[in-house]
Design a protein around this motif. Structure first.
Motif, PDB file in Angstrom:
ATOM      1  N   THR A   1      24.025 108.900  22.816  1.00 11.97           N
ATOM      2  CA  THR A   1      23.681 108.820  24.230  1.00 11.97           C
ATOM      3  C   THR A   1      24.425 109.874  25.036  1.00 11.97           C
ATOM      4  OG1 THR A   1      23.648 107.359  26.167  1.00 11.97           O
ATOM      5  CG2 THR A   1      25.473 107.074  24.628  1.00 11.97           C
TER       6      THR A   1
ATOM      7  N   ARG B   1      25.381 102.940  28.342  1.00 10.97           N
ATOM      8  CA  ARG B   1      24.387 102.694  27.292  1.00 10.97           C
ATOM      9  C   ARG B   1      24.235 101.225  26.919  1.00 10.97           C
ATOM     10  NH1 ARG B   1      19.941 103.179  26.700  1.00 10.97           N
ATOM     11  NH2 ARG B   1      19.052 103.008  24.669  1.00 10.97           N
TER      12      ARG B   1
ATOM     13  N   ASN C   1      21.730 117.904  22.817  1.00 11.02           N
ATOM     14  CA  ASN C   1      20.962 116.874  22.123  1.00 11.02           C
ATOM     15  C   ASN C   1      21.040 117.027  20.612  1.00 11.02           C
ATOM     16  OD1 ASN C   1      20.242 115.764  24.563  1.00 11.02           O
ATOM     17  ND2 ASN C   1      18.268 116.809  24.647  1.00 11.02           N
TER      18      ASN C   1
END
Length: 111
Positions: free
Chosen positions: A36, A42, A91
């Motif tokens: 995350t 989260r 990412n």
């Protein structure tokens, strides 16, 4: 300054820590691992979708339904340094670290 404005400002100024987390079923020992951009927020997102019955990982949703919220814990596993990275590279790094922990913990991966 009103208390609400102060709280909002504090939230916006907080340090966001991207990383890897685990959701563990204490009844069965099953573990699911995800990544995350913000570890601090989260758990509430995961718990929200599980309570609604709409989590994207069917095995986690089934375990939640079978054992209930009290059987689950959320564990931050690793804070990942993504400072200065563009979103694609950030990412990618988070996914790589998630995959590492999935293997290391014998867990199921969360997207």
């Amino acid at each position: 300054m009103s208390e609400r404005k102060a709280l909002l400002r504090a939230y916006k100024e907080r340090k966001v820590e991207p990383g890897v987390y685990a959701v563990r079923c204490t009844t069965t020992g099953e573990v699911w691992v995800g990544a995350t951009p913000d570890l601090a927020t989260r758990q509430s997102g995961v718990w929200f979708t599980l309570k609604l019955g709409s989590h994207r990982e069917p095995s986690l949703q089934a375990a939640w339904k079978a054992h209930g919220e009290a059987a689950f814990v959320f564990e931050p596993v690793e804070v990942v340094d993504t400072e200065g990275l563009d979103s694609f590279t950030r990412n990618s790094r988070l996914k790589d670290r998630r995959d590492h922990w999935v293997r290391a913990m014998g867990a199921k991966g969360l997207n």
